[in-house]
Design an enzyme around this catalytic site. Structure first.
Site, PDB file in Angstrom:
ATOM      1  CG  ASP A  10     -47.206  43.345 -96.856  1.00  0.00           C
ATOM      2  OD1 ASP A  10     -46.878  42.581 -95.886  1.00  0.00           O
ATOM      3  OD2 ASP A  10     -46.845  43.392 -98.045  1.00  0.00           O
ATOM      4  CG  ASN A  24     -31.827  44.026-107.683  1.00  0.00           C
ATOM      5  OD1 ASN A  24     -31.415  42.938-108.551  1.00  0.00           O
ATOM      6  ND2 ASN A  24     -31.811  43.648-106.496  1.00  0.00           N
ATOM      7  CB  VAL A  33     -41.674  46.426-102.360  1.00  0.00           C
ATOM      8  CG1 VAL A  33     -40.944  46.696-103.445  1.00  0.00           C
ATOM      9  CG2 VAL A  33     -43.032  45.646-102.349  1.00  0.00           C
ATOM     10  CG  ASP A  34     -36.629  42.487-104.858  1.00  0.00           C
ATOM     11  OD1 ASP A  34     -35.446  42.787-105.357  1.00  0.00           O
ATOM     12  OD2 ASP A  34     -37.325  41.579-105.322  1.00  0.00           O
ATOM     13  N   GLY A 119     -38.060  54.342-102.703  1.00  0.00           N
ATOM     14  CA  GLY A 119     -37.384  53.913-101.521  1.00  0.00           C
ATOM     15  C   GLY A 119     -35.897  54.004-101.620  1.00  0.00           C
ATOM     16  CE1 TYR A 121     -31.966  50.505-106.388  1.00  0.00           C
ATOM     17  CE2 TYR A 121     -33.300  50.195-108.306  1.00  0.00           C
ATOM     18  CZ  TYR A 121     -32.316  49.876-107.796  1.00  0.00           C
ATOM     19  OH  TYR A 121     -31.812  48.680-108.069  1.00  0.00           O
TER      20      TYR A 121
HETATM   21  N1  APR Z   1     -45.710  46.696 -99.740  1.00  0.00           N
HETATM   22  C1  APR Z   1     -45.997  47.834-100.353  1.00  0.00           C
HETATM   23  N2  APR Z   1     -45.193  48.722-100.465  1.00  0.00           N
HETATM   24  C2  APR Z   1     -43.788  48.545 -99.932  1.00  0.00           C
HETATM   25  C3  APR Z   1     -43.575  47.311 -99.067  1.00  0.00           C
HETATM   26  C4  APR Z   1     -44.611  46.276 -98.980  1.00  0.00           C
HETATM   27  N3  APR Z   1     -44.479  45.284 -98.369  1.00  0.00           N
HETATM   28  N4  APR Z   1     -42.265  47.552 -98.634  1.00  0.00           N
HETATM   29  C5  APR Z   1     -41.779  48.588 -99.090  1.00  0.00           C
HETATM   30  N5  APR Z   1     -42.603  49.295 -99.753  1.00  0.00           N
HETATM   31  C6  APR Z   1     -42.481  50.666-100.446  1.00  0.00           C
HETATM   32  C7  APR Z   1     -41.526  51.422-100.019  1.00  0.00           C
HETATM   33  O1  APR Z   1     -42.143  52.075 -98.714  1.00  0.00           O
HETATM   34  C8  APR Z   1     -41.470  52.346-101.026  1.00  0.00           C
HETATM   35  O2  APR Z   1     -42.610  53.563-101.246  1.00  0.00           O
HETATM   36  O3  APR Z   1     -42.337  50.441-101.838  1.00  0.00           O
HETATM   37  C9  APR Z   1     -41.703  51.628-102.258  1.00  0.00           C
HETATM   38  C10 APR Z   1     -40.337  51.397-102.998  1.00  0.00           C
HETATM   39  O4  APR Z   1     -39.389  51.180-101.949  1.00  0.00           O
HETATM   40  P1  APR Z   1     -38.072  49.946-102.465  1.00  0.00           P
HETATM   41  O5  APR Z   1     -39.032  48.547-102.002  1.00  0.00           O
HETATM   42  O6  APR Z   1     -36.785  50.165-101.580  1.00  0.00           O
HETATM   43  O7  APR Z   1     -37.766  49.916-103.778  1.00  0.00           O
HETATM   44  P2  APR Z   1     -37.058  50.770-104.665  1.00  0.00           P
HETATM   45  O8  APR Z   1     -36.892  52.492-104.313  1.00  0.00           O
HETATM   46  O9  APR Z   1     -37.476  50.737-106.302  1.00  0.00           O
HETATM   47  O10 APR Z   1     -35.474  50.300-104.692  1.00  0.00           O
HETATM   48  C11 APR Z   1     -35.346  49.074-105.368  1.00  0.00           C
HETATM   49  O11 APR Z   1     -34.210  48.096-103.463  1.00  0.00           O
HETATM   50  O12 APR Z   1     -35.386  46.311-102.304  1.00  0.00           O
HETATM   51  C12 APR Z   1     -34.272  46.842-103.210  1.00  0.00           C
HETATM   52  O13 APR Z   1     -33.738  44.814-104.637  1.00  0.00           O
HETATM   53  C13 APR Z   1     -34.228  46.002-104.453  1.00  0.00           C
HETATM   54  O14 APR Z   1     -32.292  47.068-105.403  1.00  0.00           O
HETATM   55  C14 APR Z   1     -33.756  47.185-105.390  1.00  0.00           C
HETATM   56  C15 APR Z   1     -34.200  48.367-104.752  1.00  0.00           C
END
Ligand code: APR
Length: 185
Positions: A10, A24, A33-34, A119, A121
């Site tokens: 994490d 975003n 992760v956001d 994730g 996206y």
């Molecule tokens: N620590 C590390 N990695 C994480 C965590 C965490 N706590 N939570 C999620 N992830 C991983 C996911 O498993 C994925 O491999 O982060 C990677 C990116 O996934 P997302 O968080 O969905 O990000 P992304 O695909 O870039 O999409 C961004 O999602 O959360 C919204 O506001 C954000 O609109 C934006 C979009």
């Protein structure tokens, strides 16, 4: 000694000086992760993000980390996957490069990345990994800071994809290969 490594866990628990956030363009939080970073950092993070007026895809903005162990957060909106013919690879590379450039300009010595855009996206992991690693490794080749960059993958499966690509392209010798069993954060 490798300046780059891959961890599983994490990213909100990272004790690196800075962590990157897969944000975003509004910078006002989200899921994934956001959402985890905002939840761990506390409401002051959102308050600071509100003053930034958003961020373009592929660019990066720096805030404090507040209740996170990391001192700074580098927010970077990744590209939404639309099939690969709309400049997604260049925008994804720009996310990593923009965070590294901003970190270097602030004298940040250690920076942890999540797997941006793979994730919500929808960027296919096997296509994102070579783009992300090339952007990171090209930057580290030409810059002394950050001294240490790590990719913090939420799952072992994600880490295995990045490790396989890194070992294929960047491990000069068997000894330099990243370990089968990644460290946990
Ligand atoms: N620590 C590390 N990695 C994480 C965590 C965490 N706590 N939570 C999620 N992830 C991983 C996911 O498993 C994925 O491999 O982060 C990677 C990116 O996934 P997302 O968080 O969905 O990000 P992304 O695909 O870039 O999409 C961004 O999602 O959360 C919204 O506001 C954000 O609109 C934006 C979009």
């Amino acid at each position: 000694m490798n300046r780059f490594s891959i961890l599983v866990g994490d990213i909100t628990r990272s004790r690196a000086q800075a962590i990157a956030n897969a944000a975003n363009t509004t910078l006002l939080g989200g899921s994934g992760v956001d959402g985890a970073i905002h939840a761990a950092a506390g409401p002051e993070l959102l308050a600071e993000c509100r003053t930034l007026g958003g961020c373009e895809t592929g660019q990066a903005r720096l805030t404090r980390g507040y209740r996170l162990p990391a001192r700074y957060v580098l927010h970077t909106p990744g590209p939404i996957w639309r099939g690969g013919q709309e400049g997604e690879a260049a925008l994804l590379a720009s996310c990593y490069r923009s965070c590294l450039t901003l970190a270097e300009s602030r004298g940040i010595e250690s920076l942890d990345f999540p797997s941006i855009s793979t994730g919500v996206y929808g960027y296919p992991l096997t296509q994102a990994a070579p783009v992300a690693l090339k952007a990171i490794m090209d930057f580290l080749r030409d810059h002394a800071l950050p001294r240490q960059v790590r990719l913090v993958c939420h799952t072992r499966e994600t880490a295995a994809v990045y490790r396989q690509v890194w070992n294929m392209w960047y491990a000069g010798t068997k000894e330099e290969r990243l370990p089968e069993e990644p460290e946990t954060i």
